[in-house]
Scaffold this motif. Structure first.
Motif, short mmCIF file in Angstrom:
data_model
loop_
_atom_site.label_atom_id
_atom_site.label_comp_id
_atom_site.label_asym_id
_atom_site.label_seq_id
_atom_site.Cartn_x
_atom_site.Cartn_y
_atom_site.Cartn_z
N GLY A 80 0.80 -1.22 0.00
CA GLY A 80 0.00 0.00 0.00
C GLY A 80 0.84 1.27 0.00
O GLY A 80 0.30 2.37 0.13
N ALA A 81 2.14 1.14 -0.16
CA ALA A 81 3.02 2.31 -0.15
C ALA A 81 2.84 3.13 -1.42
O ALA A 81 2.62 2.58 -2.49
CB ALA A 81 4.48 1.87 -0.02
N ARG A 101 4.92 13.68 -8.31
CA ARG A 101 3.98 13.54 -7.20
C ARG A 101 3.69 12.06 -6.93
O ARG A 101 3.67 11.25 -7.85
CB ARG A 101 2.68 14.27 -7.52
CG ARG A 101 2.84 15.79 -7.64
CD ARG A 101 1.51 16.45 -7.94
NE ARG A 101 1.65 17.89 -8.04
CZ ARG A 101 0.65 18.73 -8.32
NH1 ARG A 101 -0.57 18.23 -8.56
NH2 ARG A 101 0.88 20.03 -8.37
N PRO A 102 3.45 11.71 -5.66
CA PRO A 102 3.18 10.30 -5.31
C PRO A 102 1.94 9.78 -6.03
O PRO A 102 0.94 10.50 -6.20
CB PRO A 102 2.97 10.35 -3.79
CG PRO A 102 3.67 11.59 -3.35
CD PRO A 102 3.51 12.58 -4.47
N LEU A 103 2.01 8.54 -6.44
CA LEU A 103 0.89 7.87 -7.09
C LEU A 103 0.26 6.90 -6.10
O LEU A 103 0.96 6.11 -5.46
CB LEU A 103 1.37 7.12 -8.33
CG LEU A 103 2.08 7.96 -9.40
CD1 LEU A 103 2.61 7.05 -10.51
CD2 LEU A 103 1.16 9.02 -9.97
N GLU A 160 1.30 2.92 -15.85
CA GLU A 160 0.98 4.25 -15.33
C GLU A 160 2.23 4.92 -14.76
O GLU A 160 2.47 6.11 -14.98
CB GLU A 160 -0.12 4.16 -14.26
CG GLU A 160 -0.55 5.53 -13.73
CD GLU A 160 -1.72 5.46 -12.79
OE1 GLU A 160 -1.91 6.43 -12.01
OE2 GLU A 160 -2.47 4.46 -12.81
N VAL A 161 3.02 4.15 -14.03
CA VAL A 161 4.26 4.69 -13.47
C VAL A 161 5.23 5.08 -14.59
O VAL A 161 5.84 6.16 -14.56
CB VAL A 161 4.91 3.67 -12.52
CG1 VAL A 161 6.28 4.18 -12.05
CG2 VAL A 161 4.02 3.41 -11.31
N MET A 162 5.37 4.23 -15.59
CA MET A 162 6.29 4.51 -16.69
C MET A 162 5.85 5.75 -17.47
O MET A 162 6.69 6.52 -17.95
CB MET A 162 6.39 3.30 -17.63
CG MET A 162 6.95 2.03 -16.99
SD MET A 162 8.52 2.28 -16.11
CE MET A 162 9.61 2.73 -17.44
N TYR A 163 4.56 5.95 -17.59
CA TYR A 163 4.05 7.14 -18.28
C TYR A 163 4.45 8.40 -17.52
O TYR A 163 4.86 9.41 -18.13
CB TYR A 163 2.53 7.06 -18.41
CG TYR A 163 1.91 8.26 -19.09
CD1 TYR A 163 2.09 8.49 -20.45
CD2 TYR A 163 1.17 9.18 -18.35
CE1 TYR A 163 1.53 9.60 -21.07
CE2 TYR A 163 0.61 10.30 -18.96
CZ TYR A 163 0.79 10.50 -20.32
OH TYR A 163 0.25 11.61 -20.92
#
Length: 260
Positions: A139-140, A172-174, A195-198
């Protein structure tokens, strides 16, 4: 690391940083970064107040001899965790276990979703195992990070770095809590990773390549091998042609001598 290496790094290279405020003052988080150079794992922690733990291949910790012991001491000192890449599941499961342990201690865990350094400064497809599974299991929050210009400072194979100013952009944190408990769904893992790679692509400005960096490295290696084989074949053909020409010339000279 921050005293012995971080200070001199910042003094010599003067890295610029954007988005430092996105790193939480306390509590766990995953730093997901692009990977351009061996030095990425040192520049990022050097500009942050908190400790960042990355994973490293176990060979760095098990090489025998004086050099091996010094290397192991160095990597332990800078907070690297050894990952044994042997076994049926390889580095993936070891990375996931190590990441979860770091997060459960309330610390920052650094990971490169591409799985290896970019072979040509472009951004490659993220592997859906380690990053997404650690994020969903714990959940981090995931904080995207873009390293900029580090491949120019120390290209692969170059020992002495160039004195250039690299950059670090921190996004910003996702929050992926909406997928909590779905860490074994491969479609969810793919969606989280993409999504992170984008976000990393937007931060870095890199060209995105929809294939794994390991596959590209394999293609480049095979192409280089094929080129060398072609060069050897061409040299061998040239040598044969020169030999045949010399033999023909010798035969012609002998024939001419006989006729005279």
């Amino acid at each position: 690391m921050k005293v012995a290496i971080g200070g001199p790094l910042k003094l010599a290279f003067r890295p610029w940083v954007e988005g430092r405020e996105n790193i939480p003052a306390e509590g766990p988080a995953i730093l997901a970064s692009n990977h351009l150079s061996f030095s990425d794992s040192f520049f990022l922690p050097s500009v942050l107040d908190r400790k960042v733990t990355f994973i490293a291949k176990a060979e760095y910790f098990t090489t025998p001899g004086v050099k091996g012991r010094l290397t192991a001491a160095f990597f332990k000192g800078v907070g690297q965790l050894p990952v044994d890449r042997s076994g049926a599941r390889g580095a993936g499961e070891a990375a996931i276990k190590s990441g979860i342990e770091v997060i459960e201690r309330g610390e920052l865990f650094g990971i490169y979703p591409e799985g290896t350094r970019s072979p040509d400064s472009r951004l490659y497809r993220g592997k859906p195992g380690g990053l997404a599974r650690v994020a969903l299991a714990t959940g981090a929050p995931v904080i995207p990070v873009a390293m900029i210009g580090t491949e120019k400072i120390q290209p692969p194979g170059q020992v002495m770095p160039k004195l250039m100013r690299p950059g670090i952009r921190i996004g910003r944190p996702l929050d992926f809590s909406r997928y909590q408990g779905m860490e074994h769904d491969r479609f969810v893992l793919r969606a989280v990773t993409d999504e992170v790679m984008y976000e990393i692509m937007k931060l870095s400005g890199q060209e995105y390549v929809d294939m794994y960096a390991t596959a590209m490295k394999r293609q480049l290696s095979e192409a280089a091998k094929a080129e060398k084989e072609a060069e050897r074949a061409a040299k061998a053909a040239l040598a044969r042609a020169e030999k045949e020409q010399a033999e023909k010339l010798r035969a012609a000279m002998e024939q001419d001598g006989q006729e005279r």
